[in-house]
Design an enzyme around this catalytic site. Structure first.
Site, PDB file in Angstrom:
ATOM      1  N   VAL A  65      24.496  49.643  59.510  1.00  0.00           N
ATOM      2  CA  VAL A  65      23.763  50.887  59.201  1.00  0.00           C
ATOM      3  C   VAL A  65      22.959  50.812  57.905  1.00  0.00           C
ATOM      4  O   VAL A  65      22.204  51.733  57.606  1.00  0.00           O
ATOM      5  CB  VAL A  65      24.710  52.121  59.154  1.00  0.00           C
ATOM      6  CG1 VAL A  65      25.272  52.442  60.521  1.00  0.00           C
ATOM      7  CG2 VAL A  65      25.800  51.937  58.115  1.00  0.00           C
ATOM      8  N   TYR A 157      31.624  56.190  45.318  1.00  0.00           N
ATOM      9  CA  TYR A 157      31.920  56.848  46.597  1.00  0.00           C
ATOM     10  C   TYR A 157      31.622  58.351  46.503  1.00  0.00           C
ATOM     11  O   TYR A 157      30.959  58.928  47.368  1.00  0.00           O
ATOM     12  CB  TYR A 157      33.387  56.612  46.954  1.00  0.00           C
ATOM     13  CG  TYR A 157      33.811  57.262  48.252  1.00  0.00           C
ATOM     14  CD1 TYR A 157      33.430  56.701  49.479  1.00  0.00           C
ATOM     15  CD2 TYR A 157      34.576  58.425  48.267  1.00  0.00           C
ATOM     16  CE1 TYR A 157      33.813  57.297  50.672  1.00  0.00           C
ATOM     17  CE2 TYR A 157      34.957  59.022  49.452  1.00  0.00           C
ATOM     18  CZ  TYR A 157      34.580  58.450  50.658  1.00  0.00           C
ATOM     19  OH  TYR A 157      34.951  59.041  51.839  1.00  0.00           O
TER      20      TYR A 157
HETATM   21  P1  NAP Z   1      37.582  52.834  58.406  1.00  0.00           P
HETATM   22  O1  NAP Z   1      38.854  53.037  59.150  1.00  0.00           O
HETATM   23  O2  NAP Z   1      37.536  51.793  57.329  1.00  0.00           O
HETATM   24  O3  NAP Z   1      36.397  52.567  59.444  1.00  0.00           O
HETATM   25  C1  NAP Z   1      35.090  52.392  58.959  1.00  0.00           C
HETATM   26  C2  NAP Z   1      34.141  52.148  60.122  1.00  0.00           C
HETATM   27  O4  NAP Z   1      32.811  51.989  59.589  1.00  0.00           O
HETATM   28  C3  NAP Z   1      34.468  50.867  60.870  1.00  0.00           C
HETATM   29  O5  NAP Z   1      34.155  51.060  62.240  1.00  0.00           O
HETATM   30  C4  NAP Z   1      33.514  49.850  60.245  1.00  0.00           C
HETATM   31  O6  NAP Z   1      33.310  48.776  61.135  1.00  0.00           O
HETATM   32  C5  NAP Z   1      32.281  50.730  60.034  1.00  0.00           C
HETATM   33  N1  NAP Z   1      31.315  50.236  59.036  1.00  0.00           N
HETATM   34  C6  NAP Z   1      31.539  49.926  57.733  1.00  0.00           C
HETATM   35  N2  NAP Z   1      30.401  49.463  57.173  1.00  0.00           N
HETATM   36  C7  NAP Z   1      29.435  49.490  58.134  1.00  0.00           C
HETATM   37  C8  NAP Z   1      28.069  49.123  58.195  1.00  0.00           C
HETATM   38  N3  NAP Z   1      27.420  48.621  57.125  1.00  0.00           N
HETATM   39  N4  NAP Z   1      27.408  49.286  59.359  1.00  0.00           N
HETATM   40  C9  NAP Z   1      28.033  49.777  60.452  1.00  0.00           C
HETATM   41  N5  NAP Z   1      29.326  50.145  60.468  1.00  0.00           N
HETATM   42  C10 NAP Z   1      30.028  49.988  59.329  1.00  0.00           C
HETATM   43  O7  NAP Z   1      37.105  54.186  57.688  1.00  0.00           O
HETATM   44  P2  NAP Z   1      37.478  55.729  58.008  1.00  0.00           P
HETATM   45  O8  NAP Z   1      38.638  56.081  57.185  1.00  0.00           O
HETATM   46  O9  NAP Z   1      37.515  55.946  59.473  1.00  0.00           O
HETATM   47  O10 NAP Z   1      36.195  56.448  57.386  1.00  0.00           O
HETATM   48  C11 NAP Z   1      35.096  56.816  58.207  1.00  0.00           C
HETATM   49  C12 NAP Z   1      34.189  57.760  57.441  1.00  0.00           C
HETATM   50  O11 NAP Z   1      34.940  58.902  57.040  1.00  0.00           O
HETATM   51  C13 NAP Z   1      33.602  57.183  56.162  1.00  0.00           C
HETATM   52  O12 NAP Z   1      32.285  57.662  55.974  1.00  0.00           O
HETATM   53  C14 NAP Z   1      34.514  57.721  55.082  1.00  0.00           C
HETATM   54  O13 NAP Z   1      33.874  57.802  53.844  1.00  0.00           O
HETATM   55  C15 NAP Z   1      34.816  59.085  55.649  1.00  0.00           C
HETATM   56  N6  NAP Z   1      36.049  59.685  55.129  1.00  0.00           N
HETATM   57  C16 NAP Z   1      37.262  59.165  55.420  1.00  0.00           C
HETATM   58  C17 NAP Z   1      38.419  59.766  54.945  1.00  0.00           C
HETATM   59  C18 NAP Z   1      39.797  59.279  55.286  1.00  0.00           C
HETATM   60  O14 NAP Z   1      40.771  59.860  54.773  1.00  0.00           O
HETATM   61  N7  NAP Z   1      39.967  58.297  56.121  1.00  0.00           N
HETATM   62  C19 NAP Z   1      38.309  60.892  54.108  1.00  0.00           C
HETATM   63  C20 NAP Z   1      37.043  61.390  53.799  1.00  0.00           C
HETATM   64  C21 NAP Z   1      35.915  60.788  54.332  1.00  0.00           C
HETATM   65  P3  NAP Z   1      32.757  47.328  60.640  1.00  0.00           P
HETATM   66  O15 NAP Z   1      33.448  47.033  59.340  1.00  0.00           O
HETATM   67  O16 NAP Z   1      33.104  46.386  61.752  1.00  0.00           O
HETATM   68  O17 NAP Z   1      31.280  47.486  60.477  1.00  0.00           O
END
Ligand code: NAP
Length: 259
Positions: A65, A157
């Protein structure tokens, strides 16, 4: 009851794991056709397999992305597979924890590109597809961290997630002419592969600070995204919803002991 999403074409970035996979599962379970995007093909294929096994319609597209050409290819692949794009869930993000003293300019650029520039690239790439459809929905995954709270180690972040909200308010105005709404979900602490990587102590400490006494599930975010994507939310734009079990509510440490 939201009934309007069946048959719609939905892009979810960062859909190979965590919240993105949860969003994709929720939309597919409601009959949407979902294009899952991420960099790693193996995890992506596994996520698509799970959705298909549950009876859903899903395709995979490897996409970085942060890369304009890759994002344009994602939109083209979605139009080819599903005949258009109705919903963009711009969810991909990273959250490496590092305090300012240790943070390099490259670390900063990596997080801002993945979390913030990507929102711009994905929205920009979808505009022609939305125009062809005569409307659309954008749902960003922001965070409580940055827009509402702070946490040592997450200046980059927090800036990226607060930046998403600055982007969305003007994007909502600009995209209104295409019949597109732009909204954001602000998750608290949601159990994902990424969050589990922060360690047991972090997870325990977070659960204790949440009035509803549990970390969130990925479906909690999926359902909020589904609302923003629905026909029923057609008059809601430029808005945010916090989905955090009440985590941002306590005024002090003692406030939790009074519950
Ligand atoms: P995660 O489990 O680490 O998953 C992240 C996803 O993003 C993976 O599918 C990863 O796949 C993909 N990704 C990372 N870099 C990328 C890139 N350059 N291009 C395309 N895909 C990419 O993270 P998550 O916890 O589900 O978080 C998802 C979103 O929610 C994020 O925006 C995060 O900031 C937000 N969020 C999460 C939490 C939480 O508590 N978990 C809280 C607040 C906000 P690849 O590495 O294979 O690309």
């Amino acid at each position: 009851m939201l009934t309007s999403i069946a048959g719609r074409a939905v892009i979810v970035t960062g859909a190979s794991k965590g919240i993105g996979k949860g969003i994709a599962r929720v939309f597919a379970a409601k009959g949407a056709k979902v294009m899952l995007a991420a960099r790693g093909a193996a995890d992506l294929d596994a996520a698509v397999g799970e959705i298909r096994a549950a009876g859903g319609t899903a395709e995979a597209q490897v996409c970085d992305v942060t890369d304009w050409g890759s994002v344009q290819a994602l939109v083209a692949a979605t139009e080819a597979a599903f005949g258009g794009v109705d919903v963009l869930c711009a969810n991909a993000g990273v959250f490496p924890q590092k305090k300012i003293v240790d943070l390099s300019p490259e670390d900063w650029d990596h997080v801002l590109a993945t979390n913030l520039k990507s929102a711009f690239l994905c929205v920009k790439a979808c505009i022609p597809a939305f125009e062809r459809k005569g409307g659309g929905r954008v749902v960003l995954t922001s965070s409580i961290t940055g827009p509402i709270t702070g946490f040592p180690g997450w200046t980059h972040y927090g800036a990226s997630k607060a930046g998403q909200l600055g982007f969305l308010r003007t994007a909502a105005m600009e995209l209104s002419r295409y019949g597109v709404t732009v909204n954001a979900v602000l998750p608290g602490n949601i159990v994902t592969e990424g969050l589990e990587g922060l360690g047991e102590d972090y997870l325990r400490q977070m659960a204790e600070s949440i009035p509803l006494k549990r970390l969130g599930a990925v479906e909690d975010i999926g359902h909020a995204a589904l609302f923003f994507a629905s026909d029923e939310a057609g008059y809601v734009t430029g808005q945010t919803i916090v989905v955090d079990g009440g985590q941002v509510l306590p005024e002090s440490l003692d406030a939790m002991n009074e519950i």
